[in-house]
Design a protein around this motif. Structure first.
Motif, PDB file in Angstrom:
ATOM      1  N   VAL A 196       0.861  -1.178   0.000  1.00 20.69           N
ATOM      2  CA  VAL A 196       0.000   0.000   0.000  1.00 20.69           C
ATOM      3  C   VAL A 196       0.899   1.230   0.000  1.00 20.69           C
ATOM      4  CG1 VAL A 196      -1.701   1.311   1.314  1.00 20.69           C
ATOM      5  CG2 VAL A 196      -1.869  -1.177   1.217  1.00 20.69           C
ATOM      6  N   VAL A 197       0.742   2.049  -1.007  1.00 26.55           N
ATOM      7  CA  VAL A 197       1.492   3.307  -1.079  1.00 26.55           C
ATOM      8  C   VAL A 197       0.797   4.281  -0.133  1.00 26.55           C
ATOM      9  CG1 VAL A 197       2.272   5.182  -2.568  1.00 26.55           C
ATOM     10  CG2 VAL A 197       2.184   2.842  -3.458  1.00 26.55           C
ATOM     11  N   LEU A 198       1.504   4.674   0.924  1.00 30.97           N
ATOM     12  CA  LEU A 198       0.875   5.466   1.985  1.00 30.97           C
ATOM     13  C   LEU A 198       0.410   6.844   1.522  1.00 30.97           C
ATOM     14  CD1 LEU A 198       3.142   4.493   4.993  1.00 30.97           C
ATOM     15  CD2 LEU A 198       0.961   3.498   4.274  1.00 30.97           C
ATOM     16  N   THR A 199       1.012   7.368   0.470  1.00 29.29           N
ATOM     17  CA  THR A 199       0.583   8.672  -0.038  1.00 29.29           C
ATOM     18  C   THR A 199      -0.579   8.563  -1.017  1.00 29.29           C
ATOM     19  OG1 THR A 199       2.272   8.539  -1.773  1.00 29.29           O
ATOM     20  CG2 THR A 199       2.860   9.714   0.268  1.00 29.29           C
ATOM     21  N   ASN A 200      -0.948   7.321  -1.369  1.00 25.69           N
ATOM     22  CA  ASN A 200      -2.056   7.100  -2.310  1.00 25.69           C
ATOM     23  C   ASN A 200      -2.751   5.786  -1.948  1.00 25.69           C
ATOM     24  OD1 ASN A 200      -3.756   7.414  -4.496  1.00 25.69           O
ATOM     25  ND2 ASN A 200      -2.329   6.507  -5.942  1.00 25.69           N
ATOM     26  N   LYS A 201      -3.399   5.779  -0.792  1.00 22.95           N
ATOM     27  CA  LYS A 201      -4.032   4.555  -0.287  1.00 22.95           C
ATOM     28  C   LYS A 201      -5.222   4.173  -1.170  1.00 22.95           C
ATOM     29  CE  LYS A 201      -2.527   5.706   4.312  1.00 22.95           C
ATOM     30  NZ  LYS A 201      -2.864   6.435   5.505  1.00 22.95           N
ATOM     31  N   PRO A 202      -5.278   2.905  -1.576  1.00 24.92           N
ATOM     32  CA  PRO A 202      -6.379   2.475  -2.444  1.00 24.92           C
ATOM     33  C   PRO A 202      -7.716   2.433  -1.717  1.00 24.92           C
ATOM     34  CG  PRO A 202      -4.945   0.628  -1.897  1.00 24.92           C
ATOM     35  CD  PRO A 202      -4.321   1.857  -1.319  1.00 24.92           C
ATOM     36  N   GLU A 203      -8.775   2.496  -2.503  1.00 28.54           N
ATOM     37  CA  GLU A 203     -10.131   2.529  -1.947  1.00 28.54           C
ATOM     38  C   GLU A 203     -10.439   1.289  -1.105  1.00 28.54           C
ATOM     39  OE1 GLU A 203     -13.370   4.423  -0.884  1.00 28.54           O
ATOM     40  OE2 GLU A 203     -11.898   5.322  -2.224  1.00 28.54           O
ATOM     41  N   TRP A 204     -10.020   0.094  -1.559  1.00 27.61           N
ATOM     42  CA  TRP A 204     -10.292  -1.132  -0.801  1.00 27.61           C
ATOM     43  C   TRP A 204      -9.689  -1.056   0.595  1.00 27.61           C
ATOM     44  CZ3 TRP A 204      -6.277  -3.764   1.220  1.00 27.61           C
ATOM     45  CH2 TRP A 204      -5.024  -3.630   0.616  1.00 27.61           C
ATOM     46  N   PHE A 205      -8.523  -0.414   0.694  1.00 26.37           N
ATOM     47  CA  PHE A 205      -7.843  -0.256   1.974  1.00 26.37           C
ATOM     48  C   PHE A 205      -8.626   0.680   2.886  1.00 26.37           C
ATOM     49  CE2 PHE A 205      -4.749   1.823   4.734  1.00 26.37           C
ATOM     50  CZ  PHE A 205      -4.092   0.736   5.289  1.00 26.37           C
ATOM     51  N   LEU A 206      -9.081   1.791   2.336  1.00 33.67           N
ATOM     52  CA  LEU A 206      -9.827   2.776   3.119  1.00 33.67           C
ATOM     53  C   LEU A 206     -11.211   2.262   3.526  1.00 33.67           C
ATOM     54  CD1 LEU A 206      -8.759   6.008   1.231  1.00 33.67           C
ATOM     55  CD2 LEU A 206      -7.986   5.217   3.491  1.00 33.67           C
ATOM     56  N   GLU A 207     -11.743   1.297   2.790  1.00 36.59           N
ATOM     57  CA  GLU A 207     -12.999   0.671   3.195  1.00 36.59           C
ATOM     58  C   GLU A 207     -12.798  -0.174   4.458  1.00 36.59           C
ATOM     59  OE1 GLU A 207     -14.582  -1.507  -0.104  1.00 36.59           O
ATOM     60  OE2 GLU A 207     -14.821   0.306  -1.308  1.00 36.59           O
ATOM     61  N   ILE A 208     -11.630  -0.771   4.603  1.00 39.78           N
ATOM     62  CA  ILE A 208     -11.312  -1.590   5.777  1.00 39.78           C
ATOM     63  C   ILE A 208     -10.987  -0.703   6.966  1.00 39.78           C
ATOM     64  CG2 ILE A 208      -9.655  -3.251   6.735  1.00 39.78           C
ATOM     65  CD1 ILE A 208      -9.354  -4.259   3.782  1.00 39.78           C
ATOM     66  N   THR A 209     -10.203   0.327   6.725  1.00 42.09           N
ATOM     67  CA  THR A 209      -9.782   1.241   7.783  1.00 42.09           C
ATOM     68  C   THR A 209      -9.925   2.680   7.291  1.00 42.09           C
ATOM     69  OG1 THR A 209      -7.943   1.919   9.194  1.00 42.09           O
ATOM     70  CG2 THR A 209      -7.347   0.805   7.148  1.00 42.09           C
ATOM     71  N   PRO A 210     -11.106   3.282   7.476  1.00 37.53           N
ATOM     72  CA  PRO A 210     -11.376   4.625   6.959  1.00 37.53           C
ATOM     73  C   PRO A 210     -10.370   5.691   7.405  1.00 37.53           C
ATOM     74  CG  PRO A 210     -13.400   3.599   7.719  1.00 37.53           C
ATOM     75  CD  PRO A 210     -12.273   2.699   8.134  1.00 37.53           C
ATOM     76  N   GLU A 211      -9.755   5.505   8.570  1.00 34.14           N
ATOM     77  CA  GLU A 211      -8.762   6.478   9.039  1.00 34.14           C
ATOM     78  C   GLU A 211      -7.419   6.284   8.350  1.00 34.14           C
ATOM     79  OE1 GLU A 211     -10.515   4.553  11.397  1.00 34.14           O
ATOM     80  OE2 GLU A 211     -12.033   6.103  11.546  1.00 34.14           O
ATOM     81  N   GLY A 212      -7.267   5.194   7.592  1.00 26.61           N
ATOM     82  CA  GLY A 212      -6.023   4.938   6.869  1.00 26.61           C
ATOM     83  C   GLY A 212      -4.914   4.377   7.722  1.00 26.61           C
ATOM     84  N   GLU A 213      -5.267   3.761   8.855  1.00 29.17           N
ATOM     85  CA  GLU A 213      -4.248   3.190   9.737  1.00 29.17           C
ATOM     86  C   GLU A 213      -3.445   2.127   8.992  1.00 29.17           C
ATOM     87  OE1 GLU A 213      -6.437   3.120  13.958  1.00 29.17           O
ATOM     88  OE2 GLU A 213      -7.579   2.342  12.255  1.00 29.17           O
ATOM     89  N   VAL A 214      -2.147   2.079   9.250  1.00 29.89           N
ATOM     90  CA  VAL A 214      -1.306   1.155   8.497  1.00 29.89           C
ATOM     91  C   VAL A 214      -0.976  -0.134   9.239  1.00 29.89           C
ATOM     92  CG1 VAL A 214      -0.294   2.890   6.995  1.00 29.89           C
ATOM     93  CG2 VAL A 214       0.780   2.399   9.178  1.00 29.89           C
TER      94      VAL A 214
END
Length: 74
Positions: free
Chosen positions: A4-22
């Motif tokens: 996951v590129v932290l400066t361009n988080k994909p939508e599927w990732f943000l669906e799992i963790t809306p705050e963008g936690e890594v």
């Protein structure tokens, strides 16, 4: 494992963790976003070797690491 590129988080990732936690892991078909919970669950599922840092080593090792990161030069 997915990159996951932290400066361009994909939508599927943000669906799992809306705050963008890594710190995120899928364990037994459940998404876990708390690193302490991830460590505990991994310890239970795979008991050895331990992932926990012994209390007497934690502070010393952390200060050594911070010193390494802050030093200048090669």
């Amino acid at each position: 494992m997915k990159l996951v590129v932290l400066t361009n988080k994909p939508e599927w990732f943000l669906e799992i963790t809306p705050e963008g936690e890594v710190h995120i892991a899928e364990l037994d078909e459940n998404w876990i976003v708390d690193s302490d919970v991830i460590t505990k669950l991994l310890e239970e599922k795979y008991p050895g070797p331990s992932l926990e840092v012994p209390p007497e080593k934690g502070i010393k090792d952390l200060s050594t690491f911070i010193g390494f990161v802050k030093r200048k030069g090669p």
